[in-house]
Motif scaffolding. Structure first.
Motif, PDB file in Angstrom:
ATOM      1  N   GLY A   1       0.810  -1.217   0.000  1.00 55.24           N
ATOM      2  CA  GLY A   1       0.000   0.000   0.000  1.00 55.24           C
ATOM      3  C   GLY A   1       0.837   1.259   0.000  1.00 55.24           C
ATOM      4  O   GLY A   1       0.310   2.368  -0.077  1.00 55.24           O
ATOM      5  N   LEU A   2       2.147   1.109   0.084  1.00 57.25           N
ATOM      6  CA  LEU A   2       3.063   2.253   0.076  1.00 57.25           C
ATOM      7  C   LEU A   2       3.969   2.170  -1.141  1.00 57.25           C
ATOM      8  O   LEU A   2       4.477   1.106  -1.477  1.00 57.25           O
ATOM      9  N   GLY A   3       4.195   3.304  -1.788  1.00 57.95           N
ATOM     10  CA  GLY A   3       5.082   3.330  -2.943  1.00 57.95           C
ATOM     11  C   GLY A   3       4.495   2.583  -4.128  1.00 57.95           C
ATOM     12  O   GLY A   3       3.286   2.358  -4.221  1.00 57.95           O
ATOM     13  N   SER A   4       5.383   2.183  -5.042  1.00 54.18           N
ATOM     14  CA  SER A   4       4.951   1.473  -6.244  1.00 54.18           C
ATOM     15  C   SER A   4       5.369   0.017  -6.166  1.00 54.18           C
ATOM     16  O   SER A   4       6.306  -0.343  -5.440  1.00 54.18           O
ATOM     17  N   GLY A   5       4.681  -0.817  -6.916  1.00 60.75           N
ATOM     18  CA  GLY A   5       5.000  -2.233  -6.937  1.00 60.75           C
ATOM     19  C   GLY A   5       6.120  -2.548  -7.907  1.00 60.75           C
ATOM     20  O   GLY A   5       6.664  -1.666  -8.584  1.00 60.75           O
ATOM     21  N   LYS A   6       6.476  -3.800  -7.968  1.00 61.18           N
ATOM     22  CA  LYS A   6       7.525  -4.241  -8.874  1.00 61.18           C
ATOM     23  C   LYS A   6       7.053  -4.170 -10.315  1.00 61.18           C
ATOM     24  O   LYS A   6       5.856  -4.230 -10.598  1.00 61.18           O
ATOM     25  N   ALA A   7       8.005  -4.059 -11.232  1.00 64.26           N
ATOM     26  CA  ALA A   7       7.682  -4.102 -12.655  1.00 64.26           C
ATOM     27  C   ALA A   7       7.606  -5.560 -13.100  1.00 64.26           C
ATOM     28  O   ALA A   7       8.506  -6.355 -12.814  1.00 64.26           O
ATOM     29  N   PHE A   8       6.521  -5.916 -13.760  1.00 61.62           N
ATOM     30  CA  PHE A   8       6.353  -7.264 -14.291  1.00 61.62           C
ATOM     31  C   PHE A   8       6.741  -7.238 -15.763  1.00 61.62           C
ATOM     32  O   PHE A   8       6.151  -6.512 -16.560  1.00 61.62           O
ATOM     33  N   LEU A   9       7.771  -8.015 -16.118  1.00 63.64           N
ATOM     34  CA  LEU A   9       8.288  -8.027 -17.485  1.00 63.64           C
ATOM     35  C   LEU A   9       7.630  -9.128 -18.299  1.00 63.64           C
ATOM     36  O   LEU A   9       7.538 -10.275 -17.846  1.00 63.64           O
ATOM     37  N   MET A  10       7.188  -8.770 -19.506  1.00 64.70           N
ATOM     38  CA  MET A  10       6.571  -9.717 -20.412  1.00 64.70           C
ATOM     39  C   MET A  10       7.225  -9.581 -21.783  1.00 64.70           C
ATOM     40  O   MET A  10       7.953  -8.622 -22.044  1.00 64.70           O
ATOM     41  N   VAL A  11       6.945 -10.537 -22.641  1.00 63.15           N
ATOM     42  CA  VAL A  11       7.468 -10.461 -24.004  1.00 63.15           C
ATOM     43  C   VAL A  11       6.730  -9.351 -24.745  1.00 63.15           C
ATOM     44  O   VAL A  11       5.499  -9.302 -24.753  1.00 63.15           O
ATOM     45  N   GLY A  12       7.496  -8.466 -25.388  1.00 63.83           N
ATOM     46  CA  GLY A  12       6.899  -7.396 -26.157  1.00 63.83           C
ATOM     47  C   GLY A  12       6.667  -7.803 -27.602  1.00 63.83           C
ATOM     48  O   GLY A  12       7.086  -8.890 -28.038  1.00 63.83           O
TER      49      GLY A  12
END
Length: 248
Positions: free
Chosen positions: A16-27
């Motif tokens: 609930g604080l800050g931002s979450g992790k980046a989820f990497l997917m195939v572009g």
């Protein structure tokens, strides 16, 4: 990411604080390359439910279990991992049918995965896998448990988030087994932070509903605790139609 080989999506904050992790997917630029390396059609690389960030933690937890299992099997002198069937593949075949004898209702079940371990003797044991994140309501989880109790004789491994959930789930499995007159010992429960490549096969991290509170898959195979896995296995390969049935 800038050139489209990967796509990065920011997940919600877990605290609930800050931002979450980046989820990497195939572009979009990466799909043709990945398709060529894997020898598969680009249509098979569709994102499906991964567009919903709600299911990403569950998906990653399933990936963690599968990786632990594969690494453990590679290092094991007892087992080979002969196959892993993903939820996506299981959705392409008829689901498991759990018939509740008290309500006359049928529940359709699609596990998060299915796999087979094969001993050096050639005998093999099939398992189903369920990753529980602790978010499914008790009533719905009880229905799933009763479905598995009547749908299969093979062990169903539930990985849960903590010890309290483990206690509740095993108790629910025993209560449901008494209600419908089934064997609860097909349900095995382990806690997520106990599962890694050094423990998933060799350490007594599994609790069998209505059975031992600490058991390992290797112990059963070696007949040190409970029945030998060999006694539960089919040594001969099943027919193609039987193999399909067993896989689901």
């Amino acid at each position: 990411v800038a050139n489209g080989f990967l796509a990065a999506h920011r997940m919600p904050s877990a605290t609930g604080l800050g931002s979450g992790k980046a989820f990497l997917m195939v572009g979009p630029s990466g799909r043709p390359l990945l398709s060529e390396v894997l020898g598969t059609a680009t249509s098979d690389l569709r994102r499906d439910r991964m567009d919903s960030f709600v299911v990403i933690p569950h998906h990653l937890a399933v990936c963690d279990f599968r990786m632990s299992l594969e690494l453990a099997a590679e290092a094991s002198s007892e087992f080979d991992l002969s196959d892993w069937i993903s939820e996506r593949e299981l959705r392409q075949v008829p689901p498991l049918r759990g018939d509740d004898p008290t309500t006359q209702k049928t529940g359709l079940l699609v596990p998060d995965g299915a796999f087979s371990l094969r001993l050096q003797s050639g005998a093999g044991q099939k398992f189903y896998f369920e990753q529980d994140m602790g978010t499914v309501a008790p009533k719905k989880l009880r229905a799933k448990l009763s479905g598995y109790l009547t749908a299969t004789k093979y062990p169903v491994l539930f990985v849960v988030p903590d010890a309290a959930r483990k206690t509740r789930l095993t108790q629910w499995a025993v209560e449901e087994s008494r209600r419908i007159g089934a064997d609860p010992t097909v349900v095995w429960v382990g806690v997520a932070h106990h599962v890694d490549e050094s423990t998933v096969l060799d350490q007594p991290i599994w609790q069998v509903a209505g059975g031992p509170k600490q058991v390992s898959i290797t112990q059963l195979a070696s007949s040190r605790v409970g029945p030998a896995i060999d006694d539960q296995l089919e040594v001969n390969e099943p027919s193609e139609s039987e193999a399909v049935r067993l896989a689901v």
